[in-house]
Design a protein around this motif. Structure first.
Motif, PDB file in Angstrom:
ATOM      1  N   THR A   1       0.840  -1.185   0.000  1.00 33.02           N
ATOM      2  CA  THR A   1       0.000   0.000   0.000  1.00 33.02           C
ATOM      3  C   THR A   1       0.878   1.240   0.000  1.00 33.02           C
ATOM      4  O   THR A   1       1.742   1.409   0.860  1.00 33.02           O
ATOM      5  N   LEU A   2       0.638   2.118  -0.967  1.00 34.93           N
ATOM      6  CA  LEU A   2       1.430   3.331  -1.160  1.00 34.93           C
ATOM      7  C   LEU A   2       0.683   4.500  -0.518  1.00 34.93           C
ATOM      8  O   LEU A   2      -0.466   4.772  -0.874  1.00 34.93           O
ATOM      9  N   LEU A   3       1.331   5.166   0.435  1.00 34.48           N
ATOM     10  CA  LEU A   3       0.658   6.146   1.274  1.00 34.48           C
ATOM     11  C   LEU A   3       1.211   7.544   1.080  1.00 34.48           C
ATOM     12  O   LEU A   3       2.425   7.744   0.961  1.00 34.48           O
ATOM     13  N   GLN A   4       0.314   8.520   1.119  1.00 34.30           N
ATOM     14  CA  GLN A   4       0.712   9.916   1.144  1.00 34.30           C
ATOM     15  C   GLN A   4       1.416  10.225   2.470  1.00 34.30           C
ATOM     16  O   GLN A   4       1.334   9.448   3.431  1.00 34.30           O
ATOM     17  N   ALA A   5       2.101  11.372   2.529  1.00 35.64           N
ATOM     18  CA  ALA A   5       2.902  11.712   3.701  1.00 35.64           C
ATOM     19  C   ALA A   5       2.049  11.798   4.966  1.00 35.64           C
ATOM     20  O   ALA A   5       2.439  11.302   6.030  1.00 35.64           O
ATOM     21  N   GLU A   6       0.892  12.438   4.882  1.00 32.76           N
ATOM     22  CA  GLU A   6       0.000  12.561   6.032  1.00 32.76           C
ATOM     23  C   GLU A   6      -1.122  11.543   5.882  1.00 32.76           C
ATOM     24  O   GLU A   6      -2.251  11.877   5.543  1.00 32.76           O
ATOM     25  N   ALA A   7      -0.772  10.302   6.151  1.00 33.08           N
ATOM     26  CA  ALA A   7      -1.718   9.208   5.901  1.00 33.08           C
ATOM     27  C   ALA A   7      -2.790   9.157   6.983  1.00 33.08           C
ATOM     28  O   ALA A   7      -2.656   9.744   8.058  1.00 33.08           O
ATOM     29  N   ASP A   8      -3.858   8.422   6.696  1.00 32.25           N
ATOM     30  CA  ASP A   8      -4.961   8.248   7.625  1.00 32.25           C
ATOM     31  C   ASP A   8      -4.457   7.631   8.934  1.00 32.25           C
ATOM     32  O   ASP A   8      -3.474   6.883   8.955  1.00 32.25           O
ATOM     33  N   TRP A   9      -5.175   7.887  10.029  1.00 28.42           N
ATOM     34  CA  TRP A   9      -4.735   7.454  11.354  1.00 28.42           C
ATOM     35  C   TRP A   9      -4.535   5.952  11.433  1.00 28.42           C
ATOM     36  O   TRP A   9      -3.653   5.475  12.179  1.00 28.42           O
ATOM     37  N   ARG A  10      -5.287   5.198  10.690  1.00 27.42           N
ATOM     38  CA  ARG A  10      -5.225   3.733  10.838  1.00 27.42           C
ATOM     39  C   ARG A  10      -3.877   3.160  10.414  1.00 27.42           C
ATOM     40  O   ARG A  10      -3.519   2.050  10.810  1.00 27.42           O
ATOM     41  N   TRP A  11      -3.136   3.903   9.584  1.00 25.62           N
ATOM     42  CA  TRP A  11      -1.810   3.431   9.152  1.00 25.62           C
ATOM     43  C   TRP A  11      -0.728   3.890  10.115  1.00 25.62           C
ATOM     44  O   TRP A  11       0.427   3.501   9.970  1.00 25.62           O
ATOM     45  N   MET A  12      -1.092   4.741  11.052  1.00 24.86           N
ATOM     46  CA  MET A  12      -0.183   5.258  12.081  1.00 24.86           C
ATOM     47  C   MET A  12       1.029   5.962  11.465  1.00 24.86           C
ATOM     48  O   MET A  12       0.985   6.380  10.316  1.00 24.86           O
ATOM     49  N   GLU A  13       2.090   6.113  12.238  1.00 26.19           N
ATOM     50  CA  GLU A  13       3.268   6.849  11.781  1.00 26.19           C
ATOM     51  C   GLU A  13       4.494   5.933  11.744  1.00 26.19           C
ATOM     52  O   GLU A  13       4.689   5.110  12.638  1.00 26.19           O
TER      53      GLU A  13
END
Length: 308
Positions: free
Chosen positions: A254-266
């Motif tokens: 899964t390819l994520l933007q820098a400010e991803a949704d909370w479920r993907w955490m940091e």
């Protein structure tokens, strides 16, 4: 609670959630729940409405409504067995196109098509599906993580003995930051030893020029799930397909933007929600080229191992 106080609490909730500090997030959710004081939000857009009033589920007739996106339903339907073990009875109002697929969840209750009218079923507790993480006080240690929890047989894809990889590059139109412009995928096309299958749907498919992969022609979501089961890996942006593949225990990148949704955490390269998922994150907002380059390198290595 005034608007500024609510905004501060929402920001604190997001900060804790992205760090995986969900106990603290649920404590904030408790405060917000008490602050509503029985106020109605039925005039709000459906995906912004709260439903649960804090009533326990144990021994009660529970109505679960799925007011968010298809991917959200696929992710949080994992709680159905917990609801079944807790409640006396459970009815799920879900998006109609998901019903054939959700029937494969073991232990799920009655499934009815979602609509905006009266519930039309007797119930003691009303809850939105994504609120179940709060209801059950989910932590990183207690996520229901057994996969697959959607159960379908694979549908055959044309195979050549090479790595079979799926691709999705555009997410929903409501958040363009999640989508990758199709021309940026060129490095993936150049990898040898890979048969590409295009699982992109909607307006994003108009960007496809036919030179990169073949479209397997999924007739519906149940058929798409069966086709996904035949892949070695699916490369996708943050969209419904990522959740579908994860729920099926298909390897998914899964390819994520820098400010991803909370479920993907940091800062994580994996997801506690989906054991077969890897996360590839932007380091700079809007900069997809390094993400695609990392994926290309990993796929090249994976394809090479397959031919050894």
């Amino acid at each position: 609670m005034d608007e500024q106080a609510w905004a501060r609490m929402a920001a604190d909730w997001m900060r804790h959630a992205r760090r995986g500090e969900w106990e603290e997030a649920w404590t904030i959710s408790d405060t917000l729940l008490r602050s509503r004081g029985g106020a109605s939000c039925r005039h709000w857009p459906r995906h912004e409405q709260w439903v649960w009033d804090g009533t326990p589920l144990g021994g009660r007739r529970v109505l679960v409504r799925c007011y968010h996106g298809l991917g959200d339903t696929l992710q949080f339907i994992r709680y159905a067995p917990l609801v079944q073990r807790t409640a006396a009875e459970a009815v799920y109002r879900v998006q109609p196109k998901l019903i054939p697929l959700l029937r494969t969840v073991r232990g799920i209750g009655r499934l009815l098509p979602l609509h905006d009218g009266a519930p039309e079923v007797e119930h003691d507790v009303d809850v939105e599906l994504m609120e179940l993480a709060h209801v059950f006080r989910t932590t990183l240690a207690t996520i229901p993580r057994d996969v697959p929890y959607l159960h379908v047989d694979p549908a055959p894809l044309p195979r050549t003995g090479r790595l079979a990889a799926g691709i999705v590059w555009r997410s929903g139109e409501w958040d363009e930051r999640r989508s990758i412009p199709f021309p940026l995928l060129a490095p993936l096309r150049e990898i040898g030893g890979v048969d590409w299958f295009v699982f992109q749907g909607g307006p994003g498919l108009e960007e496809w020029d036919g030179s990169f992969g073949t479209h397997p022609g999924a007739a519906d979501l149940l058929h798409e799930a069966r086709l996904l089961r035949s892949l070695d890996v699916i490369v996708t942006v943050d969209t419904m397909t990522a959740h579908l593949a994860g729920a099926l225990a298909v390897p998914v990148w899964t390819l994520l933007q820098a400010e991803a949704d909370w479920r993907w955490m940091e800062g994580r390269g994996d997801s506690p929600w989906y054991p077969t998922m890897r996360l590839f994150r932007q380091e700079q907002a809007g900069d997809w080229e390094p993400v695609v380059a990392r994926v290309a390198a990993e796929l090249r290595a994976l394809a090479a191992r397959r031919t050894v």
